[in-house]
Design a protein around this motif. Sequence first.
Motif, PDB file in Angstrom:
ATOM      1  N   PRO A  65      47.009  -0.266 -91.409  1.00 29.48           N
ATOM      2  CA  PRO A  65      48.357   0.078 -90.941  1.00 29.48           C
ATOM      3  C   PRO A  65      48.948  -0.966 -89.997  1.00 29.48           C
ATOM      4  O   PRO A  65      50.146  -1.236 -90.049  1.00 29.48           O
ATOM      5  CB  PRO A  65      48.144   1.418 -90.227  1.00 29.48           C
ATOM      6  CG  PRO A  65      46.884   1.965 -90.792  1.00 29.48           C
ATOM      7  CD  PRO A  65      46.026   0.777 -91.108  1.00 29.48           C
ATOM      8  N   ASP A  91      56.940   1.788 -84.809  1.00 26.75           N
ATOM      9  CA  ASP A  91      55.867   0.832 -85.109  1.00 26.75           C
ATOM     10  C   ASP A  91      54.552   1.273 -84.476  1.00 26.75           C
ATOM     11  O   ASP A  91      53.479   1.129 -85.080  1.00 26.75           O
ATOM     12  CB  ASP A  91      56.252  -0.563 -84.608  1.00 26.75           C
ATOM     13  CG  ASP A  91      57.260  -1.242 -85.520  1.00 26.75           C
ATOM     14  OD1 ASP A  91      57.466  -0.746 -86.641  1.00 26.75           O
ATOM     15  OD2 ASP A  91      57.828  -2.272 -85.113  1.00 26.75           O
ATOM     16  N   ALA A  94      53.224   3.964 -86.669  1.00 25.69           N
ATOM     17  CA  ALA A  94      52.750   3.435 -87.948  1.00 25.69           C
ATOM     18  C   ALA A  94      51.426   2.702 -87.799  1.00 25.69           C
ATOM     19  O   ALA A  94      50.590   2.732 -88.704  1.00 25.69           O
ATOM     20  CB  ALA A  94      53.807   2.506 -88.546  1.00 25.69           C
ATOM     21  N   ARG A  98      50.407   7.128 -88.680  1.00 28.84           N
ATOM     22  CA  ARG A  98      51.262   8.325 -88.613  1.00 28.84           C
ATOM     23  C   ARG A  98      52.624   7.987 -89.228  1.00 28.84           C
ATOM     24  O   ARG A  98      53.653   7.916 -88.563  1.00 28.84           O
ATOM     25  CB  ARG A  98      51.389   8.799 -87.175  1.00 28.84           C
ATOM     26  CG  ARG A  98      50.068   9.217 -86.547  1.00 28.84           C
ATOM     27  CD  ARG A  98      50.189   9.500 -85.062  1.00 28.84           C
ATOM     28  NE  ARG A  98      51.173  10.526 -84.767  1.00 28.84           N
ATOM     29  CZ  ARG A  98      51.513  10.912 -83.536  1.00 28.84           C
ATOM     30  NH1 ARG A  98      50.907  10.337 -82.494  1.00 28.84           N
ATOM     31  NH2 ARG A  98      52.415  11.841 -83.353  1.00 28.84           N
ATOM     32  N   TYR A  99      52.615   7.795 -90.549  1.00 26.16           N
ATOM     33  CA  TYR A  99      53.812   7.304 -91.227  1.00 26.16           C
ATOM     34  C   TYR A  99      54.922   8.346 -91.283  1.00 26.16           C
ATOM     35  O   TYR A  99      56.104   7.999 -91.208  1.00 26.16           O
ATOM     36  CB  TYR A  99      53.445   6.847 -92.639  1.00 26.16           C
ATOM     37  CG  TYR A  99      52.469   5.698 -92.655  1.00 26.16           C
ATOM     38  CD1 TYR A  99      52.834   4.453 -92.172  1.00 26.16           C
ATOM     39  CD2 TYR A  99      51.177   5.858 -93.135  1.00 26.16           C
ATOM     40  CE1 TYR A  99      51.943   3.397 -92.181  1.00 26.16           C
ATOM     41  CE2 TYR A  99      50.279   4.807 -93.143  1.00 26.16           C
ATOM     42  CZ  TYR A  99      50.670   3.576 -92.665  1.00 26.16           C
ATOM     43  OH  TYR A  99      49.776   2.536 -92.673  1.00 26.16           O
ATOM     44  N   ALA A 102      56.562   8.290 -87.987  1.00 26.82           N
ATOM     45  CA  ALA A 102      57.326   7.053 -87.852  1.00 26.82           C
ATOM     46  C   ALA A 102      58.649   7.148 -88.602  1.00 26.82           C
ATOM     47  O   ALA A 102      59.691   6.698 -88.111  1.00 26.82           O
ATOM     48  CB  ALA A 102      56.505   5.872 -88.363  1.00 26.82           C
ATOM     49  N   ALA A 103      58.620   7.751 -89.790  1.00 24.40           N
ATOM     50  CA  ALA A 103      59.847   7.890 -90.565  1.00 24.40           C
ATOM     51  C   ALA A 103      60.862   8.772 -89.846  1.00 24.40           C
ATOM     52  O   ALA A 103      62.070   8.493 -89.859  1.00 24.40           O
ATOM     53  CB  ALA A 103      59.525   8.468 -91.946  1.00 24.40           C
ATOM     54  N   ASN A 125      58.956   0.967 -95.640  1.00 28.60           N
ATOM     55  CA  ASN A 125      57.509   0.739 -95.620  1.00 28.60           C
ATOM     56  C   ASN A 125      56.747   2.007 -95.242  1.00 28.60           C
ATOM     57  O   ASN A 125      55.689   2.297 -95.798  1.00 28.60           O
ATOM     58  CB  ASN A 125      57.171  -0.385 -94.645  1.00 28.60           C
ATOM     59  CG  ASN A 125      57.577  -1.749 -95.169  1.00 28.60           C
ATOM     60  OD1 ASN A 125      57.902  -1.907 -96.338  1.00 28.60           O
ATOM     61  ND2 ASN A 125      57.567  -2.741 -94.301  1.00 28.60           N
ATOM     62  N   ALA A 126      57.272   2.737 -94.272  1.00 30.40           N
ATOM     63  CA  ALA A 126      56.605   3.977 -93.850  1.00 30.40           C
ATOM     64  C   ALA A 126      56.596   5.007 -94.977  1.00 30.40           C
ATOM     65  O   ALA A 126      55.608   5.714 -95.182  1.00 30.40           O
ATOM     66  CB  ALA A 126      57.296   4.543 -92.611  1.00 30.40           C
ATOM     67  N   ALA A 129      53.977   3.894 -97.599  1.00 33.71           N
ATOM     68  CA  ALA A 129      52.618   4.116 -97.120  1.00 33.71           C
ATOM     69  C   ALA A 129      52.288   5.605 -97.069  1.00 33.71           C
ATOM     70  O   ALA A 129      51.170   6.014 -97.403  1.00 33.71           O
ATOM     71  CB  ALA A 129      52.442   3.489 -95.740  1.00 33.71           C
ATOM     72  N   HIS A 130      53.249   6.420 -96.657  1.00 35.28           N
ATOM     73  CA  HIS A 130      53.014   7.870 -96.584  1.00 35.28           C
ATOM     74  C   HIS A 130      52.796   8.467 -97.968  1.00 35.28           C
ATOM     75  O   HIS A 130      52.087   9.464 -98.112  1.00 35.28           O
ATOM     76  CB  HIS A 130      54.200   8.549 -95.900  1.00 35.28           C
ATOM     77  CG  HIS A 130      54.036  10.032 -95.745  1.00 35.28           C
ATOM     78  ND1 HIS A 130      53.050  10.598 -94.969  1.00 35.28           N
ATOM     79  CD2 HIS A 130      54.733  11.064 -96.290  1.00 35.28           C
ATOM     80  CE1 HIS A 130      53.138  11.908 -95.032  1.00 35.28           C
ATOM     81  NE2 HIS A 130      54.146  12.219 -95.824  1.00 35.28           N
TER      82      HIS A 130
END
Length: 222
Positions: A65, A91, A94, A98-99, A102-103, A125-126, A129-130
């Motif tokens: 991450p 950031d 992330a 913890r995406y 973060a979103a 990106n979050a 990744a999530h």
Amino acid sequence: MTWVLVIALALAVLMVLLFAFKIGPGPREAVAAAVLLGVAGYVTQGSPTLSGAPRQAAAPVASDPAALVEGRAKVTNSGIPTNNRWVVIADALARNGRYADAAEVLRGAINDDPHNADAWLALANALVAHADNRLTPPALLAYGRAIEAEPDAPGPRFFLGLAYAQEGRLVEARELWLDLVKSAPEDAPWRLPLARQLMRLDEALAGQSGESAAVQPPPPAS
């Protein structure tokens, strides 16, 4: 039979503790109580009739991450890290995987400044990744908004190409990265690594073409 084995094992442990280790008369009661407590715990909590079903550990959403966050700061022509408080907080989340959190935070950054390309890119990106590195429609929309907000920024096109490559959409990834390499400044630190990645992508595409040609039926004899 399970209960017989449990009781036999408890008695064996008790005999070893009392005689092999020669525990004196004083601590014997405490040792016996501890063994009986363990048996009682198994009686109340154990389920010997259930079949064993070992479970595999869940795979991490992203292998690194922190690298995802640091990469966004490196693939840039400005070289200036973001100073938006929402993006900084996102950031940090992330980096710990913890995406989803973060979103949520990045939505605050976008509400403050809908033209913040870095916030849109971080959100995209979050979201990828999530979703276990899947390019979902919301993530694709976020990449598009990042490109619209800053058309000359390399980050959105680089990470969108990366998302395409992770899904096996190598042709689309190659188109993005090829245009990016051609338009990159000569002194851009990310230009050479991306060119090397593009070469590997070409090799993968060539391998796929070779496999496709190998399974084609021969032409009919004239």
